[in-house]
Design a protein around this motif. Structure first.
Motif, mmCIF file in Angstrom:
data_model
loop_
_atom_site.group_PDB
_atom_site.id
_atom_site.type_symbol
_atom_site.label_atom_id
_atom_site.label_comp_id
_atom_site.label_asym_id
_atom_site.label_seq_id
_atom_site.Cartn_x
_atom_site.Cartn_y
_atom_site.Cartn_z
ATOM 1 N N MET A 182 -17.143 -28.791 -85.673
ATOM 2 C CA MET A 182 -17.172 -29.313 -84.306
ATOM 3 C C MET A 182 -18.572 -29.815 -84.005
ATOM 4 S SD MET A 182 -15.235 -26.373 -82.084
ATOM 5 C CE MET A 182 -14.806 -27.408 -80.693
ATOM 6 N N LYS A 183 -18.661 -30.738 -83.074
ATOM 7 C CA LYS A 183 -19.962 -31.187 -82.582
ATOM 8 C C LYS A 183 -20.198 -30.529 -81.231
ATOM 9 C CE LYS A 183 -20.320 -35.429 -85.095
ATOM 10 N NZ LYS A 183 -20.781 -36.788 -85.100
ATOM 11 N N ILE A 184 -21.376 -29.921 -81.116
ATOM 12 C CA ILE A 184 -21.732 -29.247 -79.877
ATOM 13 C C ILE A 184 -23.164 -29.605 -79.488
ATOM 14 C CG2 ILE A 184 -20.131 -27.332 -80.314
ATOM 15 C CD1 ILE A 184 -22.537 -25.638 -81.079
ATOM 16 N N ALA A 185 -23.481 -29.371 -78.232
ATOM 17 C CA ALA A 185 -24.836 -29.638 -77.739
ATOM 18 C C ALA A 185 -25.819 -28.686 -78.410
ATOM 19 C CB ALA A 185 -24.889 -29.470 -76.224
ATOM 20 N N PRO A 186 -26.973 -29.176 -78.856
ATOM 21 C CA PRO A 186 -27.927 -28.313 -79.561
ATOM 22 C C PRO A 186 -28.491 -27.189 -78.694
ATOM 23 C CG PRO A 186 -28.876 -30.477 -79.159
ATOM 24 C CD PRO A 186 -27.443 -30.545 -78.731
ATOM 25 N N ASP A 187 -28.481 -27.365 -77.380
ATOM 26 C CA ASP A 187 -29.025 -26.339 -76.500
ATOM 27 C C ASP A 187 -27.954 -25.375 -75.991
ATOM 28 O OD1 ASP A 187 -27.758 -28.233 -74.939
ATOM 29 O OD2 ASP A 187 -29.346 -28.340 -73.426
ATOM 30 N N GLU A 188 -26.729 -25.524 -76.477
ATOM 31 C CA GLU A 188 -25.651 -24.620 -76.065
ATOM 32 C C GLU A 188 -25.973 -23.205 -76.517
ATOM 33 O OE1 GLU A 188 -21.260 -23.987 -77.652
ATOM 34 O OE2 GLU A 188 -21.471 -25.872 -76.560
ATOM 35 N N ARG A 189 -25.737 -22.265 -75.631
ATOM 36 C CA ARG A 189 -26.016 -20.856 -75.914
ATOM 37 C C ARG A 189 -24.709 -20.078 -76.065
ATOM 38 N NH1 ARG A 189 -31.659 -19.267 -75.180
ATOM 39 N NH2 ARG A 189 -32.671 -21.275 -75.031
ATOM 40 N N PRO A 190 -24.722 -18.996 -76.829
ATOM 41 C CA PRO A 190 -23.528 -18.150 -76.923
ATOM 42 C C PRO A 190 -23.180 -17.581 -75.551
ATOM 43 C CG PRO A 190 -25.114 -17.558 -78.612
ATOM 44 C CD PRO A 190 -25.801 -18.508 -77.673
ATOM 45 N N SER A 191 -21.937 -17.206 -75.370
ATOM 46 C CA SER A 191 -21.500 -16.702 -74.075
ATOM 47 C C SER A 191 -21.980 -15.282 -73.805
ATOM 48 C CB SER A 191 -19.975 -16.779 -73.965
ATOM 49 O OG SER A 191 -19.365 -16.135 -75.046
ATOM 50 N N GLY A 192 -22.284 -14.511 -74.842
ATOM 51 C CA GLY A 192 -22.724 -13.132 -74.660
ATOM 52 C C GLY A 192 -24.233 -13.010 -74.515
ATOM 53 N N HIS A 193 -24.660 -12.002 -73.750
ATOM 54 C CA HIS A 193 -26.087 -11.720 -73.585
ATOM 55 C C HIS A 193 -26.652 -11.173 -74.889
ATOM 56 C CE1 HIS A 193 -29.795 -10.657 -71.626
ATOM 57 N NE2 HIS A 193 -29.670 -9.410 -72.021
ATOM 58 N N ASP A 194 -27.849 -11.545 -75.243
ATOM 59 C CA ASP A 194 -28.505 -11.107 -76.478
ATOM 60 C C ASP A 194 -27.727 -11.493 -77.725
ATOM 61 O OD1 ASP A 194 -30.780 -10.124 -75.348
ATOM 62 O OD2 ASP A 194 -30.174 -8.027 -75.393
ATOM 63 N N GLU A 195 -27.046 -12.636 -77.693
ATOM 64 C CA GLU A 195 -26.378 -13.186 -78.862
ATOM 65 C C GLU A 195 -27.028 -14.521 -79.173
ATOM 66 O OE1 GLU A 195 -22.204 -13.520 -78.207
ATOM 67 O OE2 GLU A 195 -21.907 -11.357 -78.133
ATOM 68 N N TYR A 196 -27.043 -14.872 -80.453
ATOM 69 C CA TYR A 196 -27.700 -16.099 -80.889
ATOM 70 C C TYR A 196 -26.869 -16.765 -81.966
ATOM 71 C CZ TYR A 196 -31.389 -13.508 -78.624
ATOM 72 O OH TYR A 196 -32.094 -12.786 -77.707
ATOM 73 N N PHE A 197 -26.905 -18.084 -81.970
ATOM 74 C CA PHE A 197 -26.304 -18.831 -83.062
ATOM 75 C C PHE A 197 -27.301 -18.824 -84.207
ATOM 76 C CE2 PHE A 197 -24.226 -21.347 -79.499
ATOM 77 C CZ PHE A 197 -22.994 -20.735 -79.644
ATOM 78 N N ASP A 198 -26.800 -18.832 -85.440
ATOM 79 C CA ASP A 198 -27.686 -18.871 -86.606
ATOM 80 C C ASP A 198 -28.668 -20.017 -86.495
ATOM 81 O OD1 ASP A 198 -26.074 -16.809 -87.463
ATOM 82 O OD2 ASP A 198 -25.354 -17.843 -89.257
ATOM 83 N N ARG A 199 -28.186 -21.185 -86.062
ATOM 84 C CA ARG A 199 -29.041 -22.371 -85.990
ATOM 85 C C ARG A 199 -30.186 -22.205 -84.997
ATOM 86 N NH1 ARG A 199 -27.346 -24.849 -81.329
ATOM 87 N NH2 ARG A 199 -25.217 -24.362 -80.743
ATOM 88 N N GLN A 200 -30.046 -21.286 -84.042
ATOM 89 C CA GLN A 200 -31.131 -21.020 -83.094
ATOM 90 C C GLN A 200 -32.205 -20.126 -83.712
ATOM 91 O OE1 GLN A 200 -28.422 -19.435 -80.060
ATOM 92 N NE2 GLN A 200 -29.411 -20.854 -78.639
ATOM 93 N N LEU A 201 -31.810 -19.310 -84.664
ATOM 94 C CA LEU A 201 -32.749 -18.363 -85.271
ATOM 95 C C LEU A 201 -33.510 -18.954 -86.451
ATOM 96 C CD1 LEU A 201 -30.418 -15.232 -85.198
ATOM 97 C CD2 LEU A 201 -32.345 -15.712 -83.665
ATOM 98 N N VAL A 202 -32.827 -19.776 -87.250
ATOM 99 C CA VAL A 202 -33.464 -20.362 -88.426
ATOM 100 C C VAL A 202 -34.619 -21.263 -87.978
ATOM 101 C CG1 VAL A 202 -33.145 -21.893 -90.401
ATOM 102 C CG2 VAL A 202 -31.395 -20.204 -89.846
ATOM 103 N N GLY A 203 -35.775 -21.011 -88.540
ATOM 104 C CA GLY A 203 -36.973 -21.781 -88.200
ATOM 105 C C GLY A 203 -37.900 -21.073 -87.232
ATOM 106 N N LEU A 204 -37.441 -19.978 -86.602
ATOM 107 C CA LEU A 204 -38.316 -19.258 -85.679
ATOM 108 C C LEU A 204 -39.450 -18.568 -86.433
ATOM 109 C CD1 LEU A 204 -35.839 -17.518 -83.182
ATOM 110 C CD2 LEU A 204 -37.015 -19.715 -82.937
ATOM 111 N N ARG A 205 -40.629 -18.543 -85.808
ATOM 112 C CA ARG A 205 -41.766 -17.820 -86.367
ATOM 113 C C ARG A 205 -41.530 -16.322 -86.207
ATOM 114 N NH1 ARG A 205 -45.957 -18.528 -82.936
ATOM 115 N NH2 ARG A 205 -44.500 -19.381 -81.454
ATOM 116 N N VAL A 206 -41.941 -15.561 -87.190
ATOM 117 C CA VAL A 206 -41.829 -14.107 -87.145
ATOM 118 C C VAL A 206 -43.225 -13.558 -86.894
ATOM 119 C CG1 VAL A 206 -41.210 -12.036 -88.436
ATOM 120 C CG2 VAL A 206 -39.868 -14.145 -88.718
#
Length: 175
Positions: free
Chosen positions: A84-108
């Motif tokens: 599916m195609k979705i907006a890149p800024d779309e967030r999961p519906s649950g609190h404290d949930e993340y899409f993999d694509r939001q996490l990959v690339g984050l600095r640790v």
């Protein structure tokens, strides 16, 4: 409007019954959102599909597509990924949930704020998810639990790890 991103939401399995329903192995935690009636998606082979209905008997996902009329048509789709195609800024519906694509690339970051690496992937395990962290081109796995990853700030582009010896290096705490 921002460019849409393509995400895999499932993989079509065997046909279910004779009316064209298919078993789908979900690749999303948001089944109700992605497989809602009227949702459009395509297969990795380019076939366009519209969800007519879905159900989850005994924990399985069975989907009816308007374009799939019978078992023969359903069997031809077996093994194909659903995207599916979705907006890149779309967030999961649950609190404290993340899409993999939001996490990959984050600095640790360590507790001192010093950059320790970059998230290069997410592994979905049976007990918990694991963050794959690239530390100087060496992969480290970090359980994605609040005790070890207390801060996730997608907007700032970083996660912060707890101060646990050996989490990202070979340090061993002395007894």
């Amino acid at each position: 409007m921002a460019q849409l991103v393509e995400v895999t939401v499932g993989v079509i399995g065997r046909a279910h019954g004779v009316r064209g329903d298919v078993n789908v192995e979900p690749r999303t935690d948001e089944i109700e959102r992605r497989f809602a009636a009227g949702s459009t998606m395509r297969t990795d082979q380019g076939e366009s599909l519209t969800v007519a209905d879905f159900r989850q008997p005994s924990g399985r996902l069975i989907v009816t597509f308007t374009e799939v009329a019978d078992r023969t048509a359903a069997e031809k789709l077996r093994g194909r990924a659903l995207v599916m195609k979705i907006a890149p800024d779309e967030r999961p519906s649950g609190h404290d949930e993340y899409f993999d694509r939001q996490l990959v690339g984050l600095r640790v970051l360590g507790t001192d704020g010093r950059a320790r690496g970059t998230i290069s992937g997410v592994v979905h395990g049976p007990a918990q998810d694991l963050l794959v962290v690239d530390v100087d081109q060496d992969e480290r796995m970090v359980p994605f639990v609040r005790a070890l990853v207390p801060v996730v700030d997608v907007d700032a582009g970083s996660v912060q790890l707890a101060d646990v010896p050996g989490l990202l290096d070979d340090e061993v705490a002395e007894a």
